[in-house]
Design a protein around this motif. Structure first.
Motif, PDB file in Angstrom:
ATOM      1  N   GLY A 278       2.643  -6.792  31.411  1.00  0.00           N
ATOM      2  CA  GLY A 278       3.280  -7.522  30.324  1.00  0.00           C
ATOM      3  C   GLY A 278       4.335  -8.480  30.856  1.00  0.00           C
ATOM      4  O   GLY A 278       4.531  -8.607  32.069  1.00  0.00           O
TER       5      GLY A 278
ATOM      6  N   ALA B 243      -7.042  -0.033  27.602  1.00  0.00           N
ATOM      7  CA  ALA B 243      -5.878  -0.537  28.338  1.00  0.00           C
ATOM      8  C   ALA B 243      -5.536   0.342  29.539  1.00  0.00           C
ATOM      9  O   ALA B 243      -5.151  -0.175  30.596  1.00  0.00           O
ATOM     10  CB  ALA B 243      -4.680  -0.641  27.408  1.00  0.00           C
ATOM     11  N   ASP B 244      -5.672   1.653  29.396  1.00  0.00           N
ATOM     12  CA  ASP B 244      -5.299   2.540  30.502  1.00  0.00           C
ATOM     13  C   ASP B 244      -6.219   2.378  31.717  1.00  0.00           C
ATOM     14  O   ASP B 244      -5.857   2.750  32.828  1.00  0.00           O
ATOM     15  CB  ASP B 244      -5.256   4.003  30.052  1.00  0.00           C
ATOM     16  CG  ASP B 244      -6.587   4.533  29.558  1.00  0.00           C
ATOM     17  OD1 ASP B 244      -7.350   3.770  28.941  1.00  0.00           O
ATOM     18  OD2 ASP B 244      -6.871   5.725  29.794  1.00  0.00           O
TER      19      ASP B 244
ATOM     20  N   PHE C   1      -8.316  -8.681  29.389  1.00  0.00           N
ATOM     21  CA  PHE C   1      -7.697  -8.244  28.137  1.00  0.00           C
ATOM     22  C   PHE C   1      -8.579  -8.782  27.005  1.00  0.00           C
ATOM     23  O   PHE C   1      -9.022  -9.933  27.056  1.00  0.00           O
ATOM     24  CB  PHE C   1      -6.271  -8.814  28.037  1.00  0.00           C
ATOM     25  CG  PHE C   1      -5.436  -8.229  26.929  1.00  0.00           C
ATOM     26  CD1 PHE C   1      -4.621  -7.127  27.158  1.00  0.00           C
ATOM     27  CD2 PHE C   1      -5.443  -8.796  25.664  1.00  0.00           C
ATOM     28  CE1 PHE C   1      -3.825  -6.594  26.143  1.00  0.00           C
ATOM     29  CE2 PHE C   1      -4.664  -8.274  24.643  1.00  0.00           C
ATOM     30  CZ  PHE C   1      -3.850  -7.170  24.877  1.00  0.00           C
TER      31      PHE C   1
ATOM     32  N   TYR D  94      -8.927  -2.487  31.113  1.00  0.00           N
ATOM     33  CA  TYR D  94     -10.085  -3.157  30.515  1.00  0.00           C
ATOM     34  C   TYR D  94     -11.137  -3.486  31.568  1.00  0.00           C
ATOM     35  O   TYR D  94     -11.772  -4.548  31.545  1.00  0.00           O
ATOM     36  CB  TYR D  94      -9.674  -4.408  29.730  1.00  0.00           C
ATOM     37  CG  TYR D  94      -8.746  -4.088  28.583  1.00  0.00           C
ATOM     38  CD1 TYR D  94      -9.222  -3.453  27.440  1.00  0.00           C
ATOM     39  CD2 TYR D  94      -7.394  -4.379  28.653  1.00  0.00           C
ATOM     40  CE1 TYR D  94      -8.360  -3.125  26.394  1.00  0.00           C
ATOM     41  CE2 TYR D  94      -6.530  -4.067  27.607  1.00  0.00           C
ATOM     42  CZ  TYR D  94      -7.018  -3.442  26.493  1.00  0.00           C
ATOM     43  OH  TYR D  94      -6.175  -3.113  25.449  1.00  0.00           O
TER      44      TYR D  94
ATOM     45  N   GLY E   6      -1.103  -8.688  27.144  1.00  0.00           N
ATOM     46  CA  GLY E   6      -1.251  -8.213  28.514  1.00  0.00           C
ATOM     47  C   GLY E   6      -2.212  -9.073  29.304  1.00  0.00           C
ATOM     48  O   GLY E   6      -3.127  -9.686  28.743  1.00  0.00           O
TER      49      GLY E   6
ATOM     50  N   PRO F 283       5.071  -8.191  25.405  1.00  0.00           N
ATOM     51  CA  PRO F 283       4.683  -6.931  26.059  1.00  0.00           C
ATOM     52  C   PRO F 283       3.173  -6.869  26.287  1.00  0.00           C
ATOM     53  O   PRO F 283       2.403  -7.571  25.630  1.00  0.00           O
ATOM     54  CB  PRO F 283       5.137  -5.868  25.063  1.00  0.00           C
ATOM     55  CG  PRO F 283       5.127  -6.558  23.741  1.00  0.00           C
ATOM     56  CD  PRO F 283       5.504  -7.993  24.021  1.00  0.00           C
ATOM     57  N   LYS F 284       2.764  -5.986  27.192  1.00  0.00           N
ATOM     58  CA  LYS F 284       1.344  -5.913  27.532  1.00  0.00           C
ATOM     59  C   LYS F 284       0.465  -5.478  26.366  1.00  0.00           C
ATOM     60  O   LYS F 284      -0.697  -5.853  26.307  1.00  0.00           O
ATOM     61  CB  LYS F 284       1.106  -5.049  28.770  1.00  0.00           C
ATOM     62  CG  LYS F 284       1.386  -3.591  28.632  1.00  0.00           C
ATOM     63  CD  LYS F 284       1.111  -2.901  29.967  1.00  0.00           C
ATOM     64  CE  LYS F 284       1.550  -1.466  29.965  1.00  0.00           C
ATOM     65  NZ  LYS F 284       1.348  -0.867  31.292  1.00  0.00           N
ATOM     66  N   ALA F 285       1.004  -4.729  25.406  1.00  0.00           N
ATOM     67  CA  ALA F 285       0.196  -4.330  24.246  1.00  0.00           C
ATOM     68  C   ALA F 285      -0.195  -5.538  23.398  1.00  0.00           C
ATOM     69  O   ALA F 285      -1.261  -5.546  22.772  1.00  0.00           O
ATOM     70  CB  ALA F 285       0.960  -3.319  23.398  1.00  0.00           C
ATOM     71  N   ALA F 286       0.640  -6.573  23.394  1.00  0.00           N
ATOM     72  CA  ALA F 286       0.375  -7.757  22.580  1.00  0.00           C
ATOM     73  C   ALA F 286      -0.284  -8.882  23.380  1.00  0.00           C
ATOM     74  O   ALA F 286      -1.163  -9.584  22.875  1.00  0.00           O
ATOM     75  CB  ALA F 286       1.685  -8.277  21.982  1.00  0.00           C
TER      76      ALA F 286
END
Length: 150
Positions: A109, A89-90, A135, A93, A66, A61-64
């Motif tokens: 992601g 992230a929003d 990122f 970056y 991205g 996923p993008k949180a891990a």
């Protein structure tokens, strides 16, 4: 008479032949090993707009893990990447309003895609450009060169 017929056929062929259009877009993949699948992109100078389609070919996923695609002059990469981290992230970056950024996609992601188009007139012949993922921690290795081709 044969020469005139040949000339007529050649002329008809040239008039009816489709013009060779420059390819004004590219697809690039980013994976879970922090790698783009292209190390360079050549943008034809004859294009008015150029579109980059980013595809995250991984599963994370993008949180891990991205990825985005950011373009700037090579001399500006470190500053753009460093200033983008606090943007979060929003904001992909990328510092809002950063004039050093020529174009960028959102952060995506695994399995996602995003595209960005930019005005080719923003590129100058002979200038050194780099695309990278902003990122946090990715820009040092996840990058490539972009050139303006004739």
């Amino acid at each position: 008479m044969k020469t005139q017929q040949i000339a007529a056929v050649v002329l008809a062929t040239l008039i009816g032949a489709p013009a060779m259009a420059a390819q004004c877009d590219v697809e690039i993949g980013g994976n879970d090993a922090m790698q783009f699948d292209k190390s360079s992109i050549a943008v034809p100078a004859s294009c008015k707009q150029f579109t980059v389609k980013l595809k995250h070919t991984g599963k994370l996923p993008k949180a891990a893990m991205g990825h985005n695609w950011v373009l700037s002059k090579t001399a500006d990469v470190q500053g753009v990447a460093a200033d983008g981290i606090p943007a979060g992230a929003d904001k992909a970056y990328v510092k809002p309003g950063d004039a050093r950024v020529i174009a960028h996609t959102k952060v995506i992601g695994g399995g996602e895609t995003d595209s960005v188009s930019f005005d080719v007139a923003k590129l100058k012949a002979g200038e050194s450009y780099t695309y990278f993922c902003s990122f946090p921690g990715h820009s040092g290795i996840m990058k490539g060169t972009l050139t303006l081709a004739k």
